[in-house]
Design a protein around this motif. Structure first.
Motif, PDB file in Angstrom:
ATOM      1  N   LEU A 169      15.180  19.242  33.220  1.00 56.03           N
ATOM      2  CA  LEU A 169      14.568  18.442  32.160  1.00 56.03           C
ATOM      3  C   LEU A 169      13.406  19.216  31.570  1.00 56.03           C
ATOM      4  CD1 LEU A 169      14.253  14.796  33.556  1.00 56.03           C
ATOM      5  CD2 LEU A 169      15.749  15.597  31.743  1.00 56.03           C
ATOM      6  N   ASP A 170      13.297  19.200  30.261  1.00 60.75           N
ATOM      7  CA  ASP A 170      12.127  19.739  29.583  1.00 60.75           C
ATOM      8  C   ASP A 170      11.167  18.591  29.342  1.00 60.75           C
ATOM      9  OD1 ASP A 170      12.552  22.584  29.085  1.00 60.75           O
ATOM     10  OD2 ASP A 170      14.277  21.934  27.914  1.00 60.75           O
ATOM     11  N   VAL A 171       9.939  18.732  29.843  1.00 63.94           N
ATOM     12  CA  VAL A 171       8.924  17.696  29.705  1.00 63.94           C
ATOM     13  C   VAL A 171       7.811  18.237  28.818  1.00 63.94           C
ATOM     14  CG1 VAL A 171       7.300  16.198  30.917  1.00 63.94           C
ATOM     15  CG2 VAL A 171       9.465  16.808  32.004  1.00 63.94           C
ATOM     16  N   TYR A 172       7.533  17.524  27.726  1.00 61.23           N
ATOM     17  CA  TYR A 172       6.496  17.910  26.777  1.00 61.23           C
ATOM     18  C   TYR A 172       5.348  16.928  26.915  1.00 61.23           C
ATOM     19  CZ  TYR A 172      10.160  20.795  24.893  1.00 61.23           C
ATOM     20  OH  TYR A 172      11.159  21.729  24.758  1.00 61.23           O
ATOM     21  N   ILE A 173       4.171  17.455  27.284  1.00 63.53           N
ATOM     22  CA  ILE A 173       3.014  16.599  27.527  1.00 63.53           C
ATOM     23  C   ILE A 173       1.918  16.957  26.532  1.00 63.53           C
ATOM     24  CG2 ILE A 173       1.266  15.873  29.187  1.00 63.53           C
ATOM     25  CD1 ILE A 173       3.224  16.760  31.413  1.00 63.53           C
ATOM     26  N   LEU A 174       1.463  15.959  25.779  1.00 66.59           N
ATOM     27  CA  LEU A 174       0.357  16.121  24.840  1.00 66.59           C
ATOM     28  C   LEU A 174      -0.810  15.268  25.318  1.00 66.59           C
ATOM     29  CD1 LEU A 174      -0.937  17.002  22.136  1.00 66.59           C
ATOM     30  CD2 LEU A 174       0.194  15.013  21.089  1.00 66.59           C
ATOM     31  N   GLU A 175      -1.916  15.921  25.644  1.00 66.13           N
ATOM     32  CA  GLU A 175      -3.133  15.222  26.079  1.00 66.13           C
ATOM     33  C   GLU A 175      -4.331  16.089  25.700  1.00 66.13           C
ATOM     34  OE1 GLU A 175      -5.964  13.198  27.011  1.00 66.13           O
ATOM     35  OE2 GLU A 175      -4.153  12.142  27.644  1.00 66.13           O
ATOM     36  N   ASP A 176      -5.280  15.518  24.986  1.00 65.75           N
ATOM     37  CA  ASP A 176      -6.425  16.305  24.530  1.00 65.75           C
ATOM     38  C   ASP A 176      -7.501  16.496  25.594  1.00 65.75           C
ATOM     39  OD1 ASP A 176      -6.947  13.571  24.321  1.00 65.75           O
ATOM     40  OD2 ASP A 176      -8.436  13.857  22.755  1.00 65.75           O
ATOM     41  N   ASN A 177      -7.503  15.685  26.621  1.00 63.00           N
ATOM     42  CA  ASN A 177      -8.484  15.813  27.691  1.00 63.00           C
ATOM     43  C   ASN A 177      -7.914  16.745  28.763  1.00 63.00           C
ATOM     44  OD1 ASN A 177      -9.773  15.301  30.266  1.00 63.00           O
ATOM     45  ND2 ASN A 177     -10.759  13.547  29.310  1.00 63.00           N
ATOM     46  N   PRO A 178      -8.554  17.899  29.009  1.00 63.25           N
ATOM     47  CA  PRO A 178      -7.988  18.868  29.963  1.00 63.25           C
ATOM     48  C   PRO A 178      -7.851  18.325  31.386  1.00 63.25           C
ATOM     49  CG  PRO A 178     -10.007  19.726  28.948  1.00 63.25           C
ATOM     50  CD  PRO A 178      -9.775  18.375  28.381  1.00 63.25           C
ATOM     51  N   VAL A 179      -8.771  17.480  31.806  1.00 61.48           N
ATOM     52  CA  VAL A 179      -8.694  16.907  33.150  1.00 61.48           C
ATOM     53  C   VAL A 179      -7.478  15.988  33.251  1.00 61.48           C
ATOM     54  CG1 VAL A 179      -9.849  15.410  34.826  1.00 61.48           C
ATOM     55  CG2 VAL A 179     -11.186  17.114  33.550  1.00 61.48           C
ATOM     56  N   GLN A 197      -3.990  16.251  35.480  1.00 61.95           N
ATOM     57  CA  GLN A 197      -3.553  15.160  36.348  1.00 61.95           C
ATOM     58  C   GLN A 197      -2.132  14.724  36.014  1.00 61.95           C
ATOM     59  OE1 GLN A 197      -6.705  12.356  35.549  1.00 61.95           O
ATOM     60  NE2 GLN A 197      -7.930  13.058  37.289  1.00 61.95           N
ATOM     61  N   ILE A 198      -1.826  14.610  34.733  1.00 62.00           N
ATOM     62  CA  ILE A 198      -0.465  14.226  34.322  1.00 62.00           C
ATOM     63  C   ILE A 198       0.532  15.296  34.752  1.00 62.00           C
ATOM     64  CG2 ILE A 198       1.042  13.788  32.348  1.00 62.00           C
ATOM     65  CD1 ILE A 198      -1.473  12.620  30.923  1.00 62.00           C
ATOM     66  N   ASP A 199       0.168  16.553  34.545  1.00 65.34           N
ATOM     67  CA  ASP A 199       1.023  17.666  34.944  1.00 65.34           C
ATOM     68  C   ASP A 199       1.331  17.590  36.442  1.00 65.34           C
ATOM     69  OD1 ASP A 199       2.384  20.164  34.953  1.00 65.34           O
ATOM     70  OD2 ASP A 199       0.516  21.229  35.335  1.00 65.34           O
ATOM     71  N   ASN A 200       0.302  17.410  37.256  1.00 62.72           N
ATOM     72  CA  ASN A 200       0.499  17.328  38.710  1.00 62.72           C
ATOM     73  C   ASN A 200       1.369  16.136  39.088  1.00 62.72           C
ATOM     74  OD1 ASN A 200      -1.039  19.610  39.273  1.00 62.72           O
ATOM     75  ND2 ASN A 200      -2.929  18.440  39.456  1.00 62.72           N
ATOM     76  N   TYR A 201       1.132  14.994  38.467  1.00 64.18           N
ATOM     77  CA  TYR A 201       1.908  13.797  38.774  1.00 64.18           C
ATOM     78  C   TYR A 201       3.388  13.994  38.414  1.00 64.18           C
ATOM     79  CZ  TYR A 201       3.546   9.010  38.829  1.00 64.18           C
ATOM     80  OH  TYR A 201       4.270   7.878  39.068  1.00 64.18           O
TER      81      TYR A 201
END
Length: 70
Positions: free
Chosen positions: A2-12, A16-20
């Motif tokens: 699966l390709d997962v594309y994550i957009l989040e402006d807050n680096p922290v 966290q989303i990446d790790n989860y």
């Protein structure tokens, strides 16, 4: 895969989303190809063709608000 594309402006929060997402992928035994973005411009330049193998996690409200304020 699966390709997962994550957009989040807050680096922290992005980290966290990446790790989860990685933990969930490991638990479900799914190979993931994770793409991280912090701006709409970045993700806009990298969007793939639509596919059932793409998953999007988007923080659009905050990003949109920042664009309007600029």
């Amino acid at each position: 895969m699966l390709d997962v594309y994550i957009l989040e402006d807050n680096p922290v929060e992005l980290s966290q989303i990446d790790n989860y997402v990685r933990q969930v992928g490991q638990q479900l035994k799914i190979q993931l190809n994770i793409h991280l973005f912090s701006t709409l411009a970045q993700i806009s330049q990298s969007l793939p063709e639509p596919s059932l193998r793409n998953v999007y996690i988007l923080d659009l409200l905050k990003c949109q608000f920042k664009l309007e304020k600029s």
